[in-house]
Design an enzyme around this catalytic site. Structure first.
Site, PDB file in Angstrom:
ATOM      1  N   CYS A 185      10.863  12.245  31.743  1.00 18.13           N
ATOM      2  CA  CYS A 185      11.077  14.063  31.577  1.00 18.13           C
ATOM      3  C   CYS A 185      11.848  14.855  31.978  1.00 18.13           C
ATOM      4  O   CYS A 185      13.367  14.324  31.511  1.00 18.13           O
ATOM      5  CB  CYS A 185       9.623  14.696  31.535  1.00 18.13           C
ATOM      6  SG  CYS A 185       9.240  16.069  30.561  1.00 18.13           S
TER       7      CYS A 185
ATOM      8  N   HIS B  85       5.824  11.169  28.570  1.00 13.72           N
ATOM      9  CA  HIS B  85       5.063  11.129  29.842  1.00 13.72           C
ATOM     10  C   HIS B  85       4.145   9.812  29.339  1.00 13.72           C
ATOM     11  O   HIS B  85       2.530   9.350  28.709  1.00 13.72           O
ATOM     12  CB  HIS B  85       4.116  11.963  30.260  1.00 13.72           C
ATOM     13  CG  HIS B  85       4.722  13.101  30.295  1.00 13.72           C
ATOM     14  ND1 HIS B  85       4.625  14.096  31.816  1.00 13.72           N
ATOM     15  CD2 HIS B  85       5.431  14.461  29.602  1.00 13.72           C
ATOM     16  CE1 HIS B  85       4.603  15.028  32.132  1.00 13.72           C
ATOM     17  NE2 HIS B  85       5.688  15.442  30.981  1.00 13.72           N
TER      18      HIS B  85
ATOM     19  N   GLU C 127       2.246   7.831  31.753  1.00 12.75           N
ATOM     20  CA  GLU C 127       0.883   7.937  32.862  1.00 12.75           C
ATOM     21  C   GLU C 127      -0.133   8.291  31.821  1.00 12.75           C
ATOM     22  O   GLU C 127      -0.828   7.954  32.243  1.00 12.75           O
ATOM     23  CB  GLU C 127       1.425   8.558  33.233  1.00 12.75           C
ATOM     24  CG  GLU C 127       1.935  10.096  34.198  1.00 12.75           C
ATOM     25  CD  GLU C 127       2.469  10.356  33.118  1.00 12.75           C
ATOM     26  OE1 GLU C 127       2.155  11.963  32.670  1.00 12.75           O
ATOM     27  OE2 GLU C 127       3.748  10.451  32.730  1.00 12.75           O
TER      28      GLU C 127
END
Length: 378
Positions: free
Chosen positions: A262, A352, A354
């Site tokens: 990001c 993202h 994760e």
């Protein structure tokens, strides 16, 4: 002025172009100012609220019904709510989930987050899509005033372009997230607004993660003898992040395996000599289609970014650190979603991987980082 217990009363949302929506207060009562953005996720609102990347943003939820799973102590991505304000259409009257310990509106009130409910969020989202993200204010209780006064408050608020916010969200002291099982690698993670799930995903893969302040130096990074260096997500305008750009260039010079997410992707873009620019209304939500150009696979991914890297999509670029290419692209609008160096072990993505609230299509990127460190060690 805010109150720690939810109260229902008149509230008004005012955009900087004068468009006004009237509804009921939700969460804390008072005044908040920020940038109006919309999130298309239908779930994962607790992760959204606690993501430091949303600092100084007022989040409009496009899903009409919000709050039905309440709030728990396991899902936050940080130690507090970071959004500046919250906008929902139909808040849940009760929470209904076995993990919930309190209601969403009570949590917003307890943390002083001013919100509004009962407005046409579909009309508001369409307005932001047409006009772009803009400054906004939510007002309730004693903060209510005449229309001209409220509009003047909104127009006096700082814009997101040029905002240097990393120092307001990053850790001030280093900390360590230990590897799960046998420690295979050591990674220095530069905190630009890191989410809690990110070092956890690395720890799952046998990585000991040393999370460092955004102000850390190259000397402090290499004192850890890291196998890899990670640059996190974060809020604000990447054009202001000169220290992070210089730090990344120092890592690239050393040839250490590098991974950015990001804001970290935007920092890599700047370190390679590319520019960045502000998107009209950004990408936010957990349903954005991105193509991995190396495999041809299309992934559904989680996003929160209002800026992007300005790099050529269809050519390999020469940079001070060798050849670079765009590795991932958004299929909605062809925005650059990833960069990869061809001559050094470094890559980044704009989204993202994760993704605590899902989807998990991009989790393989942590394995790709592990592979870079394995290859470097070999």
């Amino acid at each position: 002025m805010t109150t720690a217990t939810p109260r229902t009363g008149p509230a008004v949302l005012v955009l900087e172009d004068g468009r006004t929506f009237r509804g009921r207060s939700y969460g804390a009562v008072g005044q908040t100012l920020g940038e109006a953005v919309f999130s298309t996720g239908m779930t994962g609102y607790q992760e959204t609220l606690t993501d430091p990347s949303y600092h100084r943003q007022v989040v409009v939820m496009t899903a009409p019904h919000v709050g039905n799973t309440g709030v728990n102590d396991e899902d936050p991505e940080s130690g507090r709510i970071w959004v500046a304000g919250y906008v929902v259409r139909d808040p849940a009257r009760v929470s209904s989930n076995w993990r919930a310990t309190r209601t969403l509106d009570a949590e917003l009130a307890a943390q002083g987050v001013v919100g509004i409910s009962g407005i046409d969020t579909r009309a508001l989202t369409r307005h932001l899509r047409e006009r772009g993200a803009m400054r906004v204010g939510i007002f309730s209780g004693d903060a209510l005033a005449g229309a001209d006064e409220l509009l003047a408050r909104v127009q006096a608020a700082p814009a997101m372009s040029g905002a240097d916010l990393v120092s307001e969200v990053a850790t001030t002291e280093p900390y360590t997230v230990p590897a799960q099982g046998t420690r295979r690698f050591t990674v220095a993670a530069v905190d630009l607004g890191i989410k809690g799930m990110t070092p956890y995903r690395m720890a799952e893969r046998g990585i000991e993660v040393h999370v460092l302040p955004a102000t850390t130096t190259a000397e402090e990074i290499y004192a850890l003898a890291p196998d890899g260096v990670f640059f996190s997500n974060g809020p604000g305008d990447p054009a202001t992040a000169d220290h992070a750009v210089g730090l990344m260039r120092a890592v690239l010079e050393r040839g250490t395996p590098l991974f950015g997410i990001c804001f970290g992707n935007q920092i890599l873009g700047r370190a390679l000599g590319f520019g960045t620019y502000k998107l009209k209304y950004g990408h936010r939500g957990i349903n954005q289609p991105v193509k991995d150009r190396a495999t041809g696979k299309v992934e559904v991914t989680a996003h929160n970014h209002g800026f992007a890297v300005d790099a050529p999509l269809d050519t390999v670029s020469d940079t001070p650190f060798g050849r670079a290419e765009v590795s991932h692209v958004c299929l909605n609008d062809n925005v650059v979603e990833g960069l990869r160096l061809l001559d050094r072990p470094a890559f980044s993505v704009q989204y993202h991987p994760e993704a605590a609230a899902g989807p998990h299509d991009a989790a393989y990127l942590f394995d790709r980082f592990v592979s870079l460190m394995e290859d470097q060690r070999a």
